[in-house]
Design an enzyme around this catalytic site. Sequence first.
Site, PDB file in Angstrom:
ATOM      1  N   GLY A  59       0.761  -1.265   0.021  1.00 45.83           N
ATOM      2  CA  GLY A  59      -0.110   0.089   0.052  1.00 45.83           C
ATOM      3  C   GLY A  59       0.745   1.118   0.112  1.00 45.83           C
ATOM      4  O   GLY A  59       2.016   1.109  -0.317  1.00 45.83           O
ATOM      5  N   GLY A  78       5.808   4.428  -8.715  1.00 44.28           N
ATOM      6  CA  GLY A  78       6.338   3.182  -8.965  1.00 44.28           C
ATOM      7  C   GLY A  78       5.355   2.093  -9.136  1.00 44.28           C
ATOM      8  O   GLY A  78       5.480   1.227  -9.739  1.00 44.28           O
ATOM      9  N   HIS A  79       4.297   1.953  -8.063  1.00 40.81           N
ATOM     10  CA  HIS A  79       3.449   0.948  -8.103  1.00 40.81           C
ATOM     11  C   HIS A  79       2.751   1.122  -9.364  1.00 40.81           C
ATOM     12  O   HIS A  79       2.235   0.215  -9.967  1.00 40.81           O
ATOM     13  CB  HIS A  79       2.676   0.993  -6.866  1.00 40.81           C
ATOM     14  CG  HIS A  79       3.133   0.715  -5.549  1.00 40.81           C
ATOM     15  ND1 HIS A  79       3.404   1.711  -4.547  1.00 40.81           N
ATOM     16  CD2 HIS A  79       3.733  -0.344  -5.058  1.00 40.81           C
ATOM     17  CE1 HIS A  79       4.047   1.361  -3.700  1.00 40.81           C
ATOM     18  NE2 HIS A  79       4.203  -0.058  -4.002  1.00 40.81           N
ATOM     19  N   SER A 103       9.014   6.163  -3.460  1.00 47.45           N
ATOM     20  CA  SER A 103       9.033   5.028  -2.043  1.00 47.45           C
ATOM     21  C   SER A 103       7.864   5.325  -1.399  1.00 47.45           C
ATOM     22  O   SER A 103       7.672   6.429  -1.009  1.00 47.45           O
ATOM     23  CB  SER A 103      10.299   4.935  -1.397  1.00 47.45           C
ATOM     24  OG  SER A 103      10.137   4.388  -0.238  1.00 47.45           O
ATOM     25  N   SER A 104       7.045   4.405  -0.766  1.00 49.15           N
ATOM     26  CA  SER A 104       6.289   4.671   0.218  1.00 49.15           C
ATOM     27  C   SER A 104       6.665   5.326   1.256  1.00 49.15           C
ATOM     28  O   SER A 104       5.982   6.444   2.015  1.00 49.15           O
ATOM     29  CB  SER A 104       5.659   3.421   0.585  1.00 49.15           C
ATOM     30  OG  SER A 104       4.969   2.577  -0.650  1.00 49.15           O
TER      31      SER A 104
END
Length: 279
Positions: free
Chosen positions: A31, A36-37, A185-186
């Site tokens: 999550g 990126g995701h 990044s998260s």
Amino acid sequence: MEVLKTVQAVRSFCKEHKNSGKTIGLVPTMGALHEGHISLVKKCKKENNITIVSIFINPEQFNNKNDFRNYPHDIERDLKILKEQNTDCVFVPPEEEIYPAPDYRMFNFGTLDKSMEGAFRPGHFNGVAKVVSRLFQIIEAQRAYFGEKDFQQLAIIKQMVKFINLPVEVRSCPTVRNSDGLAQSSRNALLNPQQRTHASLISKVLFEARDKKDLPVEELKNWVATRINENPFLEVEYFEIADIETLQPVRSWENGNGIIGCIAVKTGNVRLIDNVFFK
Ligand code: PAF
């Protein structure tokens, strides 16, 4: 977009689509989704008929309880993003669905987890392997998608798939960066504005290092660490120059396989990783 919480529900979703001859791609995530995701979801959609994204903050891969507690999460925002991407299904299991019984498995990755993240986060990759193998068993996707920012994780997952002989193809996507070069990044969501500004130095120095292969490997390693540590907001945990296949440190640029430089840097309590390909 289907949002499913149980193993049984996601299995029957997959079965229905497989029975009608469709291919399934999986994007495993924890999550706090970012560009990126989204690049993984886009590639997955291009290569498969059905795209499933899993969102599960896996306690087994955190060697530090505070890190687990503070990991960013905003499920409503994530679901909105995935809906905008026309994702077919989101699997959001509670912990007991992934680990219905204690998982005592111990994986052996040979040299792959002895350096870098593996050395600084004991047990981390064992936890990653537990959850990813479990997701692969539940979803039985033909392809699964991971980012190159977590290069060591990618290498370990590829090895695990070979070793357990799982019928899934591991696909990777290049790191997506912000306009100032910071790898998406998260964990970037945890940075305060000052830390966020200074964090862009990490990729800047890595890119400069790429053009400095006239220096011996050890000297370049010191140069990178010194340049970043000069910034009072940043502290290098490691910078390693490694073989892209074994992930063992290399001593010279003449190394036969490809070479990657991997870094972990702390700013306050936030730990950021990045990498750059040298050849
Ligand atoms: O890269 C991540 O977000 C996680 O390590 C993964 C692969 C989803 C496993 O929890």
